[in-house]
Design an enzyme around this catalytic site. Structure first.
Site, PDB file in Angstrom:
ATOM      1  N   LYS A   1      40.002  40.139  38.433  1.00  0.00           N
ATOM      2  CA  LYS A   1      39.217  41.462  38.719  1.00  0.00           C
ATOM      3  C   LYS A   1      40.531  42.299  39.143  1.00  0.00           C
ATOM      4  O   LYS A   1      41.225  41.846  40.070  1.00  0.00           O
ATOM      5  CB  LYS A   1      37.929  41.114  40.227  1.00  0.00           C
ATOM      6  CG  LYS A   1      37.941  42.743  40.881  1.00  0.00           C
ATOM      7  CD  LYS A   1      37.213  42.204  41.969  1.00  0.00           C
ATOM      8  CE  LYS A   1      37.067  43.034  42.532  1.00  0.00           C
ATOM      9  NZ  LYS A   1      36.815  42.906  43.981  1.00  0.00           N
TER      10      LYS A   1
ATOM     11  N   GLY B   1      43.018  43.887  41.065  1.00  0.00           N
ATOM     12  CA  GLY B   1      42.669  44.445  42.819  1.00  0.00           C
ATOM     13  C   GLY B   1      42.329  43.225  43.220  1.00  0.00           C
ATOM     14  O   GLY B   1      43.276  43.839  44.798  1.00  0.00           O
ATOM     15  N   CYS B   2      42.296  42.000  42.912  1.00  0.00           N
ATOM     16  CA  CYS B   2      42.184  41.233  44.139  1.00  0.00           C
ATOM     17  C   CYS B   2      43.188  40.371  44.498  1.00  0.00           C
ATOM     18  O   CYS B   2      44.156  40.525  43.023  1.00  0.00           O
ATOM     19  CB  CYS B   2      41.341  39.713  42.654  1.00  0.00           C
ATOM     20  SG  CYS B   2      41.110  38.327  43.737  1.00  0.00           S
ATOM     21  N   ARG B   3      43.860  40.091  45.293  1.00  0.00           N
ATOM     22  CA  ARG B   3      44.897  39.857  45.809  1.00  0.00           C
ATOM     23  C   ARG B   3      44.858  38.176  45.245  1.00  0.00           C
ATOM     24  O   ARG B   3      46.147  37.859  44.989  1.00  0.00           O
ATOM     25  CB  ARG B   3      44.292  39.877  47.816  1.00  0.00           C
ATOM     26  CG  ARG B   3      44.816  41.166  48.308  1.00  0.00           C
ATOM     27  CD  ARG B   3      44.915  40.838  49.928  1.00  0.00           C
ATOM     28  NE  ARG B   3      44.363  41.205  50.314  1.00  0.00           N
ATOM     29  CZ  ARG B   3      43.414  41.299  51.587  1.00  0.00           C
ATOM     30  NH1 ARG B   3      44.977  40.399  52.236  1.00  0.00           N
ATOM     31  NH2 ARG B   3      43.141  42.041  52.461  1.00  0.00           N
TER      32      ARG B   3
END
Length: 141
Positions: free
Chosen positions: A9, A11-13
């Site tokens: 996903k 932007g998922c850290r």
């Protein structure tokens, strides 16, 4: 070293940390958007293998957190249909190396599979939103 197709996903850290760990371990990472991939039930099922259906789900997905979707009460077929309709339900990352496919990022399992540096990166799989009042960016289309 391996060429890893890495479905994330954006932007998922944790996905960002996972990709960096793979790269510093010498692997080539080709990141793809999990949310916009034209999945089929068969494609997704190949990543889950013989794992229990409950392990296919992203426990931080809004529908799971809200109780709208209960991973413990759905069949494999129903789970795949739900995920095709709402890709946020899919546990991340999905990784492919050659013909082998995996779901999730258990460092010990990834180390045994393709190799990782021994540096401990902490918990890189549990979504921070389950631990703190963190908000991920809206998914990119």
């Amino acid at each position: 070293m391996a060429d890893v197709v890495f479905y994330e996903k954006p932007g998922c850290r944790n996905n960002t940390k996972q990709k960096a760990w793979l790269s510093t371990s010498g692997h080539t990472v080709e990141a793809r958007n999990l949310l916009t991939e034209p999945w089929t039930a068969g494609d997704l099922a190949a990543y889950f293998g013989d794992r229990p259906v409950t392990e296919w789900f992203n426990t931080a997905a809004p529908a799971v957190k809200a109780g709208t979707v209960d991973p413990a009460s759905v069949t494999a077929e129903a789970a795949l249909a739900l995920m095709l309709a709402d890709p946020l339900l899919i546990r991340r990352p999905l990784m492919r190396v050659g013909h082998e496919r995996r779901v999730g990022f258990d460092p010990a399992a990834v180390r045994d599979w393709i190799g990782l540096t021994d540096e401990d990166k902490g918990d890189v799989e549990t979504c921070p939103s389950l631990q703190t009042p963190h908000q991920c960016p809206d998914p990119a289309p």
